[in-house]
Design a protein around this motif. Structure first.
Motif, short mmCIF file in Angstrom:
data_model
loop_
_atom_site.label_atom_id
_atom_site.label_comp_id
_atom_site.label_asym_id
_atom_site.label_seq_id
_atom_site.Cartn_x
_atom_site.Cartn_y
_atom_site.Cartn_z
N ARG A 68 1.68 12.02 0.26
CA ARG A 68 3.01 11.69 0.78
C ARG A 68 2.94 11.30 2.25
O ARG A 68 3.61 10.36 2.68
CB ARG A 68 3.94 12.87 0.59
CG ARG A 68 5.34 12.59 1.11
CD ARG A 68 6.26 13.67 0.71
NE ARG A 68 6.40 13.55 -0.75
CZ ARG A 68 7.43 13.97 -1.43
NH1 ARG A 68 8.39 14.58 -0.82
NH2 ARG A 68 7.50 13.82 -2.73
N ARG B 169 4.97 3.36 5.30
CA ARG B 169 6.36 2.89 5.37
C ARG B 169 6.78 2.68 6.83
O ARG B 169 7.47 1.72 7.16
CB ARG B 169 7.30 3.85 4.65
CG ARG B 169 7.28 3.69 3.13
CD ARG B 169 8.41 4.45 2.47
NE ARG B 169 8.21 5.90 2.49
CZ ARG B 169 7.51 6.58 1.61
NH1 ARG B 169 6.90 5.96 0.62
NH2 ARG B 169 7.39 7.89 1.70
N GLN C 276 0.52 9.88 3.84
CA GLN C 276 -0.05 8.54 3.95
C GLN C 276 0.99 7.48 3.59
O GLN C 276 1.12 6.47 4.27
CB GLN C 276 -1.27 8.41 3.06
CG GLN C 276 -1.92 7.05 3.12
CD GLN C 276 -3.09 6.91 2.15
OE1 GLN C 276 -3.25 7.73 1.24
NE2 GLN C 276 -3.90 5.90 2.35
N GLN C 277 1.74 7.73 2.53
CA GLN C 277 2.77 6.78 2.12
C GLN C 277 3.85 6.66 3.20
O GLN C 277 4.32 5.56 3.49
CB GLN C 277 3.39 7.20 0.79
CG GLN C 277 2.44 7.05 -0.38
CD GLN C 277 3.02 7.61 -1.66
OE1 GLN C 277 3.78 8.56 -1.64
NE2 GLN C 277 2.63 7.01 -2.78
N ARG D 55 0.82 -1.21 0.00
CA ARG D 55 0.00 0.00 0.00
C ARG D 55 0.85 1.26 0.00
O ARG D 55 0.44 2.29 -0.54
CB ARG D 55 -0.96 0.00 1.19
CG ARG D 55 -2.07 -1.04 1.02
CD ARG D 55 -3.13 -0.98 2.10
NE ARG D 55 -2.58 -1.21 3.42
CZ ARG D 55 -2.82 -0.45 4.49
NH1 ARG D 55 -3.60 0.59 4.41
NH2 ARG D 55 -2.26 -0.74 5.65
N SER D 56 2.05 1.21 0.58
CA SER D 56 2.92 2.40 0.59
C SER D 56 3.45 2.72 -0.80
O SER D 56 3.86 3.85 -1.05
CB SER D 56 4.09 2.21 1.56
OG SER D 56 5.04 1.30 1.05
N SER D 57 3.43 1.75 -1.69
CA SER D 57 3.92 1.99 -3.05
C SER D 57 2.81 2.47 -4.00
O SER D 57 3.09 2.84 -5.13
CB SER D 57 4.56 0.72 -3.62
OG SER D 57 3.58 -0.28 -3.79
#
Length: 159
Positions: free
Chosen positions: A62, A69, A64-65, A55-57
Motif C-alpha cells: 500500500r 499515486r 508503494q502504491q 505502476r500505482s495500479s
C-alpha cells in the motif's frame, strides 16, 4: 508502453498538428530554448506520469502504491504548469520545431523507462548485503538507470 506516448502528448500534439496543417501563411517565430525545453518536458513528464499511474495500479504494498499515486499527481501538476506556459505561445511559434522537441522527449522517456525496467529485472535478482532489500533494490535501479544516455535529459525535466 506505447499507450502513454499517445496519452501524454495528445493535447500538445493535436495543437501542433493543427498549426502545421493550417493554411495560414504567416511566418512563425522560431521557439526559444526555453520553449523547446518546455515542449520536450511536456512529453517527458506525460510519459513519466502515465508510467507512475500504471505502476500505482499494479499489486504491491500500500505504501508503494500511495507513493506512486503522489508521484503521478506531482507529474500532473508540473504538466499543467508547463502546458499553461506553452500552449498560448504555440500560435506564434514554428510548430515543426516544437514537434521535433516533443518527439525527442517521447523517444527519451521511452528509452529511459525501458532501461529502468531492465535495471529492475537485474537488480531484483541480486542479493542485498544489508537487511533492507527494498531500499537496496531501489538504489540499485537508480544507479543502473542513471547510466542510460537519456537519463540526465529526462531527469532535468523534474528539477
Amino acid at each position: 508502453m506505447r499507450a502513454y506516448l499517445w496519452d501524454s502528448t495528445l493535447g500538445l500534439g493535436l495543437l501542433l498538428l493543427l498549426l502545421l496543417a493550417s493554411g495560414a501563411q504567416a511566418q512563425r517565430d522560431p521557439p526559444s530554448d526555453l520553449e523547446l525545453r518546455t515542449a520536450y518536458c511536456i512529453s517527458v513528464l506525460g510519459g513519466r506520469s502515465t508510467d507512475a499511474r500504471t505502476r500505482s495500479s499494479l499489486p504491491g504494498p500500500r505504501s508503494q502504491q500511495e507513493a506512486l499515486r503522489e508521484e503521478h499527481a506531482a507529474y500532473e501538476r508540473d504538466l499543467r504548469r508547463l502546458r499553461a506556459y506553452l500552449l498560448p505561445r504555440t500560435k506564434y511559434l514554428d510548430a515543426a520545431a516544437l514537434l521535433a522537441a516533443t518527439d525527442r522527449g517521447q523517444a527519451d522517456v521511452a528509452a529511459f523507462l525501458r532501461a529502468q525496467q531492465a535495471c529492475k529485472a537485474r537488480c531484483d535478482t541480486e542479493r542485498s548485503p544489508s537487511g533492507d532489500a527494498a531500499a537496496a533494490a531501489a538504489a540499485c535501479v537508480s544507479a543502473c538507470a542513471a547510466r542510460d544516455p537519456a537519463a540526465e535529459r529526462v531527469r532535468a525535466c523534474t528539477q
